[in-house]
Write an enzyme that holds these catalytic residues in place. Structure first.
Site, PDB file in Angstrom:
ATOM      1  N   CYS A 190     -16.056  19.764  56.105  1.00 48.25           N
ATOM      2  CA  CYS A 190     -15.350  18.694  56.821  1.00 48.25           C
ATOM      3  C   CYS A 190     -15.024  17.447  55.979  1.00 48.25           C
ATOM      4  CB  CYS A 190     -16.155  18.319  58.063  1.00 48.25           C
ATOM      5  SG  CYS A 190     -15.214  17.400  59.317  1.00 48.25           S
ATOM      6  N   GLU A 204     -17.144  24.037  61.477  1.00 49.89           N
ATOM      7  CA  GLU A 204     -18.344  23.205  61.479  1.00 49.89           C
ATOM      8  C   GLU A 204     -18.934  23.167  62.896  1.00 49.89           C
ATOM      9  OE1 GLU A 204     -19.551  18.696  59.977  1.00 49.89           O
ATOM     10  OE2 GLU A 204     -17.532  19.091  60.757  1.00 49.89           O
ATOM     11  N   LYS A 230     -23.916  19.589  53.200  1.00 46.86           N
ATOM     12  CA  LYS A 230     -22.806  18.635  53.165  1.00 46.86           C
ATOM     13  C   LYS A 230     -23.187  17.374  52.393  1.00 46.86           C
ATOM     14  CE  LYS A 230     -19.737  16.206  56.429  1.00 46.86           C
ATOM     15  NZ  LYS A 230     -19.550  15.899  57.865  1.00 46.86           N
TER      16      LYS A 230
END
Length: 313
Positions: A188, A75, A147
């Site tokens: 993440c 990321e 995300k």
């Protein structure tokens, strides 16, 4: 009745010859085989696009020399801001110069690239999208995942983060076919939400989960490996977890510990130093995926959503 006892080696069927469920589309030059080599990168990105690109370019060469055909970056691979607002200022659309440069890198290296956590320009000047971009070896953007779960937390023993202040949450699950199996794209903090990974496996047929990340030192020490192994075990997928590691600035440090995990939950690749820059390499074995799923058919044993609706009444 208790579970039968068998080891990961018992699950590998030496007699299986069936190819993985990937059929290359017209124009694809890479055919799927029974196993394929992949790599995951670990780096300490800073607030300098040129410096980070130079690191990424060097790691591509290392991955190619090791025989890998896919390299997964962590990321925020291209930029980690040191001050508030820096990431917003450099955010750009996918057809901007930053992404074009990485597309060229993929093409010149003949390598698929998983670019986790790219700062894509949002719908207004106050927001960006934390986008996971998959580029093929011809330099073409194959898929983009935004995300979903934003990191809005007060970390015990750590700092306060509010990603939603400047980031738009994604709303679509993304799975894509590739020579490395069917890939599920995440980023993440998504890792803490098993529903996403369950859907990727059982509704979208994913075989390999990509988890680029920049976990904090506090949360990484407590939960990083156990969460990754849990996602691998419960989905019977490979997990490739490329991580930021080390100190990016005076105020920010990432945990590191880049890992590749097999469908049995075994760590098969790990960078020895959590704070170092480098790559870890492992093979995706499609016969192992098939064997684990055949001998422990959890996809057949899962209760449908209707069952849980009734059970909760």
């Amino acid at each position: 009745m208790v579970e039968a006892h068998f080891s990961p080696t018992d699950l590998i069927s030496k007699s299986r010859t069936r190819a993985p469920p990937y059929v290359p589309s017209s124009g694809d030059s890479t055919m799927a085989v029974n196993s394929v080599r992949v790599a995951a990168a670990q780096m300490t990105s800073i607030n300098d696009l040129a410096t980070n690109y130079a690191t990424c370019a060097r790691l591509v060469k290392e991955a190619a020399s090791a025989g890998a055909k896919l390299l997964c970056y962590p990321e925020n691979f291209s930029f980690v801001g040191a001050k508030e607002g820096e990431s917003l200022r450099i955010a750009e659309p996918l057809d901007g110069p930053i992404m074009k440069r990485y597309c060229a890198l993929a093409r010149e290296s003949n390598m698929w690239l998983s670019l986790g956590g790219f700062q894509e320009r949002g719908s207004d000047d106050a927001h960006l999208c934390n986008s996971h971009v998959l580029i093929d070896d011809a330099g073409k953007v194959r898929s983009t995942y935004k995300k979903m779960h934003l990191f809005d937390v007060d970390v015990p023993g750590g700092a306060v983060y509010k990603e939603s202040n400047f980031t738009e949450a994604g709303k679509e699950i993304v799975a894509v076919d590739s020579p490395f199996g069917r890939l599920g794209l995440t980023v993440c903090y998504d890792l803490r939400f098993p529903e996403l990974y369950q859907r990727l496996r059982f509704h979208h047929g994913v075989q390999v989960l990509l988890v680029p990340a920049a976990f904090t030192k506090v949360t990484g020490e407590a939960h990083w490996e156990v969460l990754l192994r849990a996602r691998a075990i419960e989905t019977q997928c490979y997990v490739i977890a490329a991580a930021q590691g080390g100190k990016h600035s005076e105020k920010r440090e990432s945990f590191g510990d880049t890992l590749i995990i097999d469908p049995w939950g075994t760590v098969i690749g790990r960078l020895p130093d959590r704070a170092s820059t480098g790559i870890v390499v492992a093979d995706i074995d499609f016969s192992l995926i098939e064997s684990v799923r055949t001998k422990m058919p959890i996809s057949q044993h899962r209760m449908p959503i209707e069952f849980w609706k009734q059970a909760s009444m």
